[in-house]
Write a protein that holds these residues in place. Structure first.
Motif, PDB file in Angstrom:
ATOM      1  N   PRO A  76       0.939  -1.225   0.021  1.00 56.92           N
ATOM      2  CA  PRO A  76       0.166  -0.026  -0.048  1.00 56.92           C
ATOM      3  C   PRO A  76       0.812   1.208   0.085  1.00 56.92           C
ATOM      4  O   PRO A  76       0.266   2.240  -0.492  1.00 56.92           O
ATOM      5  N   GLN A  77       2.171   1.218   0.325  1.00 60.46           N
ATOM      6  CA  GLN A  77       3.067   2.162   0.174  1.00 60.46           C
ATOM      7  C   GLN A  77       3.333   2.709  -1.068  1.00 60.46           C
ATOM      8  O   GLN A  77       3.783   4.065  -1.097  1.00 60.46           O
ATOM      9  N   LEU A  78       3.220   1.934  -2.042  1.00 61.47           N
ATOM     10  CA  LEU A  78       3.369   2.281  -3.610  1.00 61.47           C
ATOM     11  C   LEU A  78       2.057   2.796  -4.186  1.00 61.47           C
ATOM     12  O   LEU A  78       1.248   2.647  -3.891  1.00 61.47           O
ATOM     13  N   THR A  79       2.530   3.868  -5.186  1.00 63.24           N
ATOM     14  CA  THR A  79       1.247   4.370  -5.861  1.00 63.24           C
ATOM     15  C   THR A  79       0.899   3.242  -6.887  1.00 63.24           C
ATOM     16  O   THR A  79       1.481   2.323  -7.057  1.00 63.24           O
ATOM     17  N   ASP A  80      -0.339   3.442  -7.403  1.00 66.00           N
ATOM     18  CA  ASP A  80      -0.766   2.471  -8.436  1.00 66.00           C
ATOM     19  C   ASP A  80       0.156   2.381  -9.690  1.00 66.00           C
ATOM     20  O   ASP A  80       0.509   1.095 -10.322  1.00 66.00           O
ATOM     21  N   ARG A  81       0.741   3.458 -10.094  1.00 68.04           N
ATOM     22  CA  ARG A  81       1.796   3.279 -11.268  1.00 68.04           C
ATOM     23  C   ARG A  81       3.044   2.365 -10.708  1.00 68.04           C
ATOM     24  O   ARG A  81       3.413   1.574 -11.491  1.00 68.04           O
ATOM     25  N   GLU A  82       3.536   2.646  -9.376  1.00 62.97           N
ATOM     26  CA  GLU A  82       4.613   2.043  -9.018  1.00 62.97           C
ATOM     27  C   GLU A  82       4.408   0.455  -8.856  1.00 62.97           C
ATOM     28  O   GLU A  82       5.168  -0.307  -9.076  1.00 62.97           O
ATOM     29  N   ARG A  83       3.139   0.185  -8.255  1.00 67.74           N
ATOM     30  CA  ARG A  83       2.682  -1.276  -8.294  1.00 67.74           C
ATOM     31  C   ARG A  83       2.684  -2.078  -9.563  1.00 67.74           C
ATOM     32  O   ARG A  83       3.203  -2.990  -9.686  1.00 67.74           O
ATOM     33  N   GLU A  84       2.122  -1.168 -10.573  1.00 68.31           N
ATOM     34  CA  GLU A  84       2.354  -1.670 -12.106  1.00 68.31           C
ATOM     35  C   GLU A  84       3.555  -1.914 -12.580  1.00 68.31           C
ATOM     36  O   GLU A  84       3.994  -2.992 -13.014  1.00 68.31           O
ATOM     37  N   VAL A  85       4.367  -1.119 -12.251  1.00 67.45           N
ATOM     38  CA  VAL A  85       5.901  -1.211 -12.668  1.00 67.45           C
ATOM     39  C   VAL A  85       6.484  -2.138 -11.832  1.00 67.45           C
ATOM     40  O   VAL A  85       7.126  -3.216 -12.408  1.00 67.45           O
ATOM     41  N   LEU A  86       6.341  -2.373 -10.680  1.00 69.26           N
ATOM     42  CA  LEU A  86       6.826  -3.545  -9.964  1.00 69.26           C
ATOM     43  C   LEU A  86       6.376  -4.785 -10.225  1.00 69.26           C
ATOM     44  O   LEU A  86       7.071  -5.935 -10.343  1.00 69.26           O
ATOM     45  N   ASP A  87       5.207  -5.028 -10.890  1.00 65.35           N
ATOM     46  CA  ASP A  87       4.634  -6.178 -11.354  1.00 65.35           C
ATOM     47  C   ASP A  87       5.255  -6.627 -12.473  1.00 65.35           C
ATOM     48  O   ASP A  87       5.608  -7.798 -12.895  1.00 65.35           O
ATOM     49  N   LEU A  88       5.637  -5.674 -13.475  1.00 65.67           N
ATOM     50  CA  LEU A  88       6.328  -6.019 -14.677  1.00 65.67           C
ATOM     51  C   LEU A  88       7.972  -6.233 -14.269  1.00 65.67           C
ATOM     52  O   LEU A  88       8.465  -7.138 -15.067  1.00 65.67           O
ATOM     53  N   VAL A  89       8.345  -5.485 -13.355  1.00 62.96           N
ATOM     54  CA  VAL A  89       9.728  -5.872 -12.824  1.00 62.96           C
ATOM     55  C   VAL A  89       9.711  -7.430 -12.300  1.00 62.96           C
ATOM     56  O   VAL A  89      10.792  -8.247 -12.746  1.00 62.96           O
ATOM     57  N   ALA A  90       8.836  -7.871 -11.529  1.00 63.55           N
ATOM     58  CA  ALA A  90       8.711  -8.981 -11.162  1.00 63.55           C
ATOM     59  C   ALA A  90       8.436 -10.033 -12.276  1.00 63.55           C
ATOM     60  O   ALA A  90       8.866 -11.200 -12.022  1.00 63.55           O
ATOM     61  N   GLN A  91       7.895  -9.666 -13.595  1.00 69.88           N
ATOM     62  CA  GLN A  91       7.773 -10.536 -14.483  1.00 69.88           C
ATOM     63  C   GLN A  91       9.003 -10.665 -15.058  1.00 69.88           C
ATOM     64  O   GLN A  91       9.198 -11.728 -16.041  1.00 69.88           O
ATOM     65  N   GLY A  92      10.313 -10.174 -14.731  1.00 69.27           N
ATOM     66  CA  GLY A  92      11.751 -10.159 -15.328  1.00 69.27           C
ATOM     67  C   GLY A  92      11.951  -9.149 -16.421  1.00 69.27           C
ATOM     68  O   GLY A  92      12.622  -9.340 -17.425  1.00 69.27           O
TER      69      GLY A  92
END
Length: 219
Positions: free
Chosen positions: A152-168
């Motif tokens: 929850p400390q992340l913004t929606d955009r940061e969470r979206e970016v993190l999701d893609l980072v986690a996909q490699g």
């Protein structure tokens, strides 16, 4: 002729216990199996007398009514416990049900309600007072609140970016996917590492995947 319902009373208030005793002995379809003034005594008498129904108060000295209910049901599953108490909070109600109680009435119930509840409990029905039944219905029909998003400390955009980072995905692929500049993506990744308190991208990926992110197919 149908045998009377044998009822054990468990309540530490003598006047209330006497009132229930009179109520049960006056009715032709119930008889008193015993009366206990504590949870421990209720467990012992239930084991000894094997009643059909136990009318159980929750607040008693020593062993409370919830634990006494648990022990009685564990010892003799055929015994039905009907809670009769002053406590109408959700914790008390659900704790009693989890312990094995099959009914829950408040001490404001009148004599006819108590008689009807004892008969219904002996027949295997689950009994709630009118007020409690309405609350239970509301509890089970109210839509659950929206779940808290991961990180929850992340913004929606940061969470979206993190999701893609986690996909490699590399920053260039993330930028193309989201229509952002590579510099903007780098800034987002830097913010993510800071907020997650991790040292590098690999640690962020571990946290993200543990939280359920990064499992979408790579397209």
């Amino acid at each position: 002729m149908t045998e009377p319902i044998r009822v054990l009373i468990a309540d530490d208030h003598p006047l209330f216990r006497d009132g229930l005793t009179a109520l049960l002995t006056d009715a032709p379809d119930t008889e008193l199996a015993g009366a206990a003034a504590s949870g421990t005594e209720a467990v012992e008498l239930a084991r000894e007398t094997q009643p059909d129904v136990v009318i159980m108060d929750l607040h008693m000295p020593g062993l409370n009514g919830i634990e006494a209910t648990r022990r009685i049901v564990a010892d003799s599953p055929h015994i039905t416990v009907l809670v009769l108490t002053m406590f109408d909070d959700d914790d008390s109600i659900f704790s009693a049900l989890r312990a094995g109680a099959r009914g829950y009435l408040l001490k404001g119930a009148d004599q006819e309600q108590i008689r009807a509840a004892v008969q219904a409990a002996a027949s295997g029905e689950i009994i709630f007072g009118t007020h409690l039944a309405a609350r239970m219905l509301t509890y089970f029909t109210t839509a659950p609140s929206a779940p808290q998003p991961v990180f929850p400390q992340l913004t929606d955009r940061e969470r979206e970016v993190l999701d893609l980072v986690a996909q490699g995905r590399a920053n260039t692929a993330i930028a193309a996917k989201l229509g952002l500049s590579q510099k903007t993506v780098r800034n987002h990744v830097s913010n993510i590492l800071t907020k997650l308190q991790v040292a590098d991208r690999a640690q962020a990926i571990v946290q993200a995947r543990d939280a359920g992110l990064g499992h979408q197919s790579r397209v």
